[in-house]
Motif scaffolding. Structure first.
Motif: not given
Length: 406
Positions: A102, A108, A112
């Motif tokens: 991050k 994202k 993940q």
């Protein structure tokens, strides 16, 4: 992935203390290199210099094709795993794994994907919503490793990552580390004082002493062919037995004489150790590994040729299930050489028991079939093909190719 090359690297602290002295080491692309040695030998300092957490006092460090002497840690494309886990207690496992990604503003979906791949590899999928306080020590260490894996760096740097775990967990974590390296193939530099870890994990092992490289080789070569007394005494558990001995000629050829024993030296040993014949009539230091003994009563003729017989009295026996350590006295004083003293880790307690007179306590590791018990006289066999010889002054292994010209 990348190679890591250290060229004449020094680390000098205030007061002129040299923690690392002229270290030359090439870690190949994809290699698992273990740095090992007693406390204070400079192994963690060397690792921290590769990471950029310590400035180097001299020399050059290159990661891949890039010299990184003056690059900050974040620009070296490495990931570190420490012994204290260093997890964020208020974050879940998933958040801990994702935190570094991050910070790098990674998309994202990619975060993940990497987090779930690492969790699956390390068996952490069911713990992703837990916080570190709800995990065991081994699970926390796996999270710390996962945080390094998701970065997909050029190299992993690991500083005693298993030392806070209990013995059984360390064994399973070693297996996990081996599998992880097989799968990822990422260049790894691993610091430990535990030689079992060093022997089981390393493609090659670098032995350090007082900041100076002693020997770098495969684990098996370090064990079978140590370059000096220090490496011989440090690698292997229980450690090698030493005695000052005389190399003599008998009517059957060369032999080594010590503590009332005369053990034949095979002709093949003289051939494989050039220069050993120059020690006839002189003293040298003989080394015998505990694993090169056997109990003659339990051997049942399976030992073949080249085994000499030593009648001894067992003082202590340590039954380990798969084998037995037989501790016995020989009628010779312990070898007091700077290298054998240094090979005993400062953190270790003195393992020797009070001795009667000027005698040495030796260890033989024999088959569990042996019925030897404390206080009994027994006959040990020793494999004469695996005898080690060292110069009494220099401590160098006689005939070792790494000592040519020294």
């Amino acid at each position: 992935m990348a190679s890591i090359v250290l060229t004449n690297v020094d680390k000098i602290y205030a007061g002129g203390v040299k923690a690392v002295n002229g270290l030359n080491l090439e870690i190949k692309n994809g290699e698992f290199m273990v740095l090992v040695g007693p406390s204070g030998c400079g192994k963690s300092t060397a690792l921290r210099m590769i990471a950029g957490l310590e400035d180097i006092s001299g020399g050059e460090i290159a990661i891949g094709e890039k010299v990184v002497n003056h690059l900050p840690p974040k620009d070296r494309d490495i990931a570190m795993v420490f012994q204290n886990y260093a997890l964020y207690p208020h974050m879940t496992v998933e958040e801990n794994l994702a935190f570094g990604l991050k910070l790098r503003k990674m998309p994202k979906p990619e975060i993940q994907k990497r987090v779930h791949e690492a969790a699956k590899m390390l068996g952490l999928e069911q713990y992703l919503k837990r916080k570190p306080a709800a995990l065991s020590g081994g699970q926390r260490q796996r999270v710390a490793m996962g945080r390094a894996i998701v970065r997909e760096p050029q190299a992993f740097l690991m500083d005693e990552p298993l030392s806070n775990l209990d013995a059984k967990l360390r064994v399973s974590m070693r297996a996990s580390l081996n599998q992880m390296h097989e799968r990822l193939g990422v260049t790894t530099v691993y610091v430990t004082h535990d030689q079992v870890e060093a022997m089981t994990l390393g493609d090659r092992v670098c032995v350090l002493r007082d900041g100076v490289l002693q020997q770098v080789d495969t684990p098996q070569n370090l064990f079978d062919s140590p370059i000096n007394l220090f490496v011989a005494g440090f690698m292997g558990s229980p450690s090698m037995n030493f005695v000052t001995a005389d190399l003599v000629r008998t009517d059957r050829g060369g032999a080594v004489s010590f503590a009332g024993f005369t053990v034949p030296v095979p002709d093949s040993t003289f051939a494989s150790k050039p220069g050993l014949d120059r020690y006839f009539g002189k003293k040298l230091i003989l080394g015998i590994r505990p694993s090169d003994f056997e109990d003659s009563a339990a051997a049942n003729g399976h030992t073949g040729t080249g085994w000499a017989r030593l009648p001894v009295r067992a003082e202590v026996t340590e039954e380990l299930g798969s084998e037995i350590n037989v501790l016995f006295l020989i009628d010779a004083p312990p070898v007091e050489h700077r290298d054998t003293v240094a090979a005993k880790d400062a953190d270790e307690e003195d393992e020797s028991m009070p001795l009667a007179g000027d005698k040495s306590l030796w260890t033989a590791r024999v088959n569990a079939r042996s019925h030897v018990r404390p206080g009994q006289n027994t006959e040990l066999l020793v494999d004469t093909h695996n005898l080690h010889f060292f110069d009494t002054n220099s401590g160098l292994a006689v005939g070792h190719p790494g000592n040519a010209g020294r």
